[in-house]
Scaffold this motif. Structure first.
Motif, PDB file in Angstrom:
ATOM      1  N   PHE A 152       0.810  -1.224   0.000  1.00  0.00           N
ATOM      2  CA  PHE A 152       0.000   0.000   0.000  1.00  0.00           C
ATOM      3  C   PHE A 152       0.838   1.266   0.000  1.00  0.00           C
ATOM      4  CE2 PHE A 152      -3.402  -2.768   1.921  1.00  0.00           C
ATOM      5  CZ  PHE A 152      -4.154  -2.801   0.764  1.00  0.00           C
ATOM      6  N   SER A 153       2.122   1.157   0.278  1.00  0.00           N
ATOM      7  CA  SER A 153       2.966   2.350   0.250  1.00  0.00           C
ATOM      8  C   SER A 153       3.343   2.743  -1.180  1.00  0.00           C
ATOM      9  CB  SER A 153       4.227   2.126   1.075  1.00  0.00           C
ATOM     10  OG  SER A 153       5.080   1.186   0.429  1.00  0.00           O
ATOM     11  N   ASN A 154       3.013   1.907  -2.129  1.00  0.00           N
ATOM     12  CA  ASN A 154       3.281   2.211  -3.526  1.00  0.00           C
ATOM     13  C   ASN A 154       2.496   3.456  -3.936  1.00  0.00           C
ATOM     14  OD1 ASN A 154       3.373   2.222  -6.378  1.00  0.00           O
ATOM     15  ND2 ASN A 154       3.661   0.012  -6.402  1.00  0.00           N
ATOM     16  N   SER A 155       3.098   4.283  -4.742  1.00  0.00           N
ATOM     17  CA  SER A 155       2.443   5.530  -5.162  1.00  0.00           C
ATOM     18  C   SER A 155       1.216   5.283  -6.039  1.00  0.00           C
ATOM     19  CB  SER A 155       3.437   6.419  -5.894  1.00  0.00           C
ATOM     20  OG  SER A 155       3.914   5.756  -7.054  1.00  0.00           O
ATOM     21  N   ALA A 156       1.056   4.088  -6.535  1.00  0.00           N
ATOM     22  CA  ALA A 156      -0.112   3.770  -7.365  1.00  0.00           C
ATOM     23  C   ALA A 156      -1.410   3.846  -6.559  1.00  0.00           C
ATOM     24  CB  ALA A 156       0.033   2.384  -7.974  1.00  0.00           C
ATOM     25  N   PHE A 157      -1.314   3.677  -5.239  1.00  0.00           N
ATOM     26  CA  PHE A 157      -2.514   3.715  -4.402  1.00  0.00           C
ATOM     27  C   PHE A 157      -2.887   5.139  -3.991  1.00  0.00           C
ATOM     28  CE2 PHE A 157      -1.207  -0.687  -3.895  1.00  0.00           C
ATOM     29  CZ  PHE A 157      -2.410  -1.328  -4.131  1.00  0.00           C
ATOM     30  N   ASP A 158      -1.937   6.065  -4.009  1.00  0.00           N
ATOM     31  CA  ASP A 158      -2.186   7.478  -3.722  1.00  0.00           C
ATOM     32  C   ASP A 158      -3.041   7.654  -2.464  1.00  0.00           C
ATOM     33  OD1 ASP A 158      -1.894  10.192  -4.159  1.00  0.00           O
ATOM     34  OD2 ASP A 158      -3.764  10.312  -5.313  1.00  0.00           O
ATOM     35  N   LEU A 159      -2.559   7.127  -1.345  1.00  0.00           N
ATOM     36  CA  LEU A 159      -3.295   7.197  -0.083  1.00  0.00           C
ATOM     37  C   LEU A 159      -3.144   8.566   0.558  1.00  0.00           C
ATOM     38  CD1 LEU A 159      -2.344   3.730   1.426  1.00  0.00           C
ATOM     39  CD2 LEU A 159      -4.440   4.373   0.269  1.00  0.00           C
ATOM     40  N   GLU A 160      -4.225   9.017   1.172  1.00  0.00           N
ATOM     41  CA  GLU A 160      -4.232  10.285   1.883  1.00  0.00           C
ATOM     42  C   GLU A 160      -4.595  10.027   3.344  1.00  0.00           C
ATOM     43  OE1 GLU A 160      -6.948  12.765  -0.202  1.00  0.00           O
ATOM     44  OE2 GLU A 160      -5.790  12.723  -2.050  1.00  0.00           O
ATOM     45  N   SER A 161      -4.541  11.063   4.157  1.00  0.00           N
ATOM     46  CA  SER A 161      -4.844  10.897   5.582  1.00  0.00           C
ATOM     47  C   SER A 161      -6.306  10.504   5.808  1.00  0.00           C
ATOM     48  CB  SER A 161      -4.515  12.167   6.353  1.00  0.00           C
ATOM     49  OG  SER A 161      -5.267  13.257   5.851  1.00  0.00           O
ATOM     50  N   SER A 162      -7.179  10.788   4.890  1.00  0.00           N
ATOM     51  CA  SER A 162      -8.591  10.401   5.031  1.00  0.00           C
ATOM     52  C   SER A 162      -8.807   8.909   4.795  1.00  0.00           C
ATOM     53  CB  SER A 162      -9.456  11.200   4.056  1.00  0.00           C
ATOM     54  OG  SER A 162      -9.063  10.921   2.721  1.00  0.00           O
ATOM     55  N   ASP A 163      -7.792   8.219   4.288  1.00  0.00           N
ATOM     56  CA  ASP A 163      -7.908   6.782   4.006  1.00  0.00           C
ATOM     57  C   ASP A 163      -7.473   5.904   5.181  1.00  0.00           C
ATOM     58  OD1 ASP A 163      -8.724   7.323   1.376  1.00  0.00           O
ATOM     59  OD2 ASP A 163      -6.632   7.502   0.728  1.00  0.00           O
ATOM     60  N   ILE A 164      -7.195   6.500   6.329  1.00  0.00           N
ATOM     61  CA  ILE A 164      -6.640   5.750   7.453  1.00  0.00           C
ATOM     62  C   ILE A 164      -7.587   4.645   7.949  1.00  0.00           C
ATOM     63  CG2 ILE A 164      -7.466   7.325   9.261  1.00  0.00           C
ATOM     64  CD1 ILE A 164      -4.043   5.626   9.229  1.00  0.00           C
ATOM     65  N   GLY A 165      -8.886   4.857   7.883  1.00  0.00           N
ATOM     66  CA  GLY A 165      -9.856   3.868   8.377  1.00  0.00           C
ATOM     67  C   GLY A 165      -9.783   2.555   7.623  1.00  0.00           C
ATOM     68  N   TRP A 166      -9.956   2.610   6.335  1.00  0.00           N
ATOM     69  CA  TRP A 166      -9.937   1.357   5.575  1.00  0.00           C
ATOM     70  C   TRP A 166      -8.527   0.799   5.466  1.00  0.00           C
ATOM     71  CZ3 TRP A 166      -7.198   0.634   1.138  1.00  0.00           C
ATOM     72  CH2 TRP A 166      -6.793   1.748   0.415  1.00  0.00           C
ATOM     73  N   TYR A 167      -7.511   1.680   5.511  1.00  0.00           N
ATOM     74  CA  TYR A 167      -6.124   1.216   5.478  1.00  0.00           C
ATOM     75  C   TYR A 167      -5.818   0.373   6.720  1.00  0.00           C
ATOM     76  CZ  TYR A 167      -1.020   1.439   5.344  1.00  0.00           C
ATOM     77  OH  TYR A 167       0.309   1.121   5.328  1.00  0.00           O
ATOM     78  N   MET A 168      -6.213   0.865   7.900  1.00  0.00           N
ATOM     79  CA  MET A 168      -5.990   0.105   9.140  1.00  0.00           C
ATOM     80  C   MET A 168      -6.797  -1.192   9.142  1.00  0.00           C
ATOM     81  SD  MET A 168      -3.663   1.543  10.755  1.00  0.00           S
ATOM     82  CE  MET A 168      -3.742   0.642  12.271  1.00  0.00           C
ATOM     83  N   ALA A 169      -8.013  -1.128   8.609  1.00  0.00           N
ATOM     84  CA  ALA A 169      -8.833  -2.337   8.539  1.00  0.00           C
ATOM     85  C   ALA A 169      -8.176  -3.376   7.632  1.00  0.00           C
ATOM     86  CB  ALA A 169     -10.230  -1.997   8.027  1.00  0.00           C
ATOM     87  N   LEU A 170      -7.579  -2.911   6.533  1.00  0.00           N
ATOM     88  CA  LEU A 170      -6.905  -3.834   5.624  1.00  0.00           C
ATOM     89  C   LEU A 170      -5.588  -4.369   6.201  1.00  0.00           C
ATOM     90  CD1 LEU A 170      -7.512  -2.277   2.107  1.00  0.00           C
ATOM     91  CD2 LEU A 170      -8.369  -4.445   2.989  1.00  0.00           C
ATOM     92  N   LEU A 171      -5.065  -3.744   7.228  1.00  0.00           N
ATOM     93  CA  LEU A 171      -3.881  -4.274   7.904  1.00  0.00           C
ATOM     94  C   LEU A 171      -4.268  -5.212   9.040  1.00  0.00           C
ATOM     95  CD1 LEU A 171      -1.470  -1.220   8.168  1.00  0.00           C
ATOM     96  CD2 LEU A 171      -1.256  -3.197   6.687  1.00  0.00           C
TER      97      LEU A 171
END
Length: 88
Positions: free
Chosen positions: A21-40
């Motif tokens: 998910f750290s790949n730039s292709a995902f272009d994560l922002e601070s608003s994505d923290i919820g689903w990012y943590m759930a996916l971890l």
């Protein structure tokens, strides 16, 4: 060695996912923290439980290790590595 399998799984799965998910292709922002943590967290818990079940099913965790021995004086569980260690 069997607990190292379980611990390694619990460490490697989130590490691998975070790397992906750290790949730039995902272009994560601070608003994505919820689903990012759930996916971890969710896959880590699920895979660790599956690995624990598999290791236990293969009988790689000896029964005495899994159950431990209760010490009535202080409530601490002791694990015997060698069954005859106390008889010497």
């Amino acid at each position: 060695m069997t607990y190292l399998t379980i611990t390694g799984t619990a460490v490697l799965v989130p590490s691998t996912l975070a790397t992906i998910f750290s790949n730039s292709a995902f272009d994560l922002e601070s608003s994505d923290i919820g689903w990012y943590m759930a996916l971890l967290v969710v896959p880590t818990v699920v895979v660790t439980v599956i690995v624990y079940w598999w290791v236990k099913r293969q009988s790689w965790i000896p029964r005495k290790w899994a159950e431990g021995e209760a010490d009535s004086s202080n409530g601490i569980r002791h694990i015997r590595l060698w069954p005859d260690a106390g008889s010497r």
